[in-house]
Design a protein around this motif. Sequence first.
Motif, PDB file in Angstrom:
ATOM      1  N   GLN A 141       0.970  -1.339  -0.203  1.00 48.04           N
ATOM      2  CA  GLN A 141       0.089  -0.311  -0.335  1.00 48.04           C
ATOM      3  C   GLN A 141       0.639   1.175  -0.418  1.00 48.04           C
ATOM      4  OE1 GLN A 141      -2.462   2.585   3.036  1.00 48.04           O
ATOM      5  NE2 GLN A 141      -2.529   0.522   3.201  1.00 48.04           N
ATOM      6  N   LYS A 156      -3.940   1.739  -6.378  1.00 48.80           N
ATOM      7  CA  LYS A 156      -3.890   0.155  -6.884  1.00 48.80           C
ATOM      8  C   LYS A 156      -2.935   0.196  -7.827  1.00 48.80           C
ATOM      9  CE  LYS A 156      -6.853  -3.940  -7.919  1.00 48.80           C
ATOM     10  NZ  LYS A 156      -8.266  -3.976  -8.518  1.00 48.80           N
ATOM     11  N   ALA A 159       0.636   0.153  -7.057  1.00 47.08           N
ATOM     12  CA  ALA A 159       1.328  -1.278  -6.135  1.00 47.08           C
ATOM     13  C   ALA A 159       2.038  -1.803  -7.069  1.00 47.08           C
ATOM     14  CB  ALA A 159       0.385  -1.668  -5.253  1.00 47.08           C
ATOM     15  N   ALA A 384      -3.731  -5.029  -1.127  1.00 48.98           N
ATOM     16  CA  ALA A 384      -3.537  -3.334  -0.560  1.00 48.98           C
ATOM     17  C   ALA A 384      -4.442  -2.262  -1.499  1.00 48.98           C
ATOM     18  CB  ALA A 384      -1.738  -3.203  -1.433  1.00 48.98           C
ATOM     19  N   LEU A 387      -6.949  -0.779   1.706  1.00 53.01           N
ATOM     20  CA  LEU A 387      -6.295   0.487   2.363  1.00 53.01           C
ATOM     21  C   LEU A 387      -6.728   0.229   3.758  1.00 53.01           C
ATOM     22  CD1 LEU A 387      -6.573   3.172  -0.256  1.00 53.01           C
ATOM     23  CD2 LEU A 387      -4.490   1.258   0.145  1.00 53.01           C
TER      24      LEU A 387
END
Length: 496
Positions: A141, A156, A159, A384, A387
């Motif tokens: 994250q 996203k 990541a 991730a 959040l």
Amino acid sequence: MNTGILIAVLIYEIGIILGVGLWIARREAKHPKREGDFALAGRDLPVPVVAITLALTVLGTAHILGVFEMAWVFGAAAVWFSIAHVILLVLVCLSTGLWVRRLGLTTVPEILDMLYGRGTRLLVSCTMAGVIFGILTIETQGIGIIISSMTGWTIKNGAVVGGILGIFYVVLAGMKEIGWLNLVNAVVMYVGLILATIFLAFRLPGGNYSSVAEYYTSSGNDFMLSIYGTPEIFFAFAVGSVIAVVFSQSINQMLMQPCMSAASEKTIRKALWIAAPLNGMFGVFAVVIGLTAKTIPEFAALGPKVAATTMLINYLPTWLAAVLLASFLAAILSTFAMTSLAPATIVTIDIYKNLYRPNASEAELTKVMRILIVGLAIVAMSVAAFLPPILAAMNWLFSWLVPVFWVVVFGLYWKRSSAVAVTTLIAAWTANSLWSFTSLPTLLNMQDGLNPYVTLAVTLFVSILGNLLVKGKPGFFSSTEYQARLKDQSTTNASA
């Protein structure tokens, strides 16, 4: 999109990762394979590399973006997360790190096998691997937030790009690659951080941070400027963070693995004098930056997750913003690398080799670790996107390892009973889950995220009472088994 900054950061990260990784891989190809080359760097890392790796392993998303985020709620008291890690590094370099190096361990769960048997080892292996994977998702994250700040992409998507960089941070040469990359990145990070703090002050009214202090005092939030905050903040967050960090990370595979890789116990002791200051001072800079971002309306409107990093991009000279964000990203990638290598090592050694392939070669084990690293990273990239609040999630994850620390300490110094150990672990883990996923805290009017307190209380109550009532073997350090193990280690080291 800040294209220039993005390109500069990516060139730096890709260049240094591939350069160091390939240099190490070529150098190692000239030497015969040793046991633990990939996971433990052949157990010969020098003081600077061990020190920097210890510091950066726990200087990831929680220290950088998590402190930015928590400064909005707790103010300067958010620095206690960093203070907790200084205490942690003292404990590691003077006790737990020395134990795992002295015993020649490859994974932390191995010590549970020595103390309580294979069943306890497997129980801790599965739990510890899961906890570290949870930390890996938080680190992913963090990578996404840094890249999102530079590109305007979703966290996203950021990541995914960052996760790919993180895989290469470790997969080429393992622990040795992580260690030497950290050594380079730490220098860049601190130079950038100090310069950024100075340049940021020049962009504020009056050319200093007095406007930041005025913002909080004029709004009646003077407590935000004190590291003690309010009594509620101090006891729920500050002390809770110390308990969670010190009694979990001090026995966590991700922090023990650099110690297992050290050239000697003396190396670990010396590393303390670099690791603790390097890690601790970072929190001071992070709190200042986080508090400042909240006082500027255009950045405060973005929310706590991206406000600070966006402010740095917009307020700093382009070259300095690139240096700083590259170093932030590198620090998080370092933790990402350790949180993917550590569970991969546990699964490979404690499950794959221990249960299925006891005669597996070093090349085979390395292959399995690499596959697991890539697989764990891919899953973390998808997870991730949920959040969760960074430090709140970290404290919940850390609480799972609090009982492991005390079970190990009591087993080494007091008494060994597998029944007491397993009961303690299950009781503490159950309490942590009930506190997080039921209405129990509300019923008790204790809704302030006290997982570390609850887990510690249950751990000490069950383990102390159990050891007083149940017979068991004497502590491992006072046993003949320990002396025999030391003799075997001395023979192995002499022959090597």
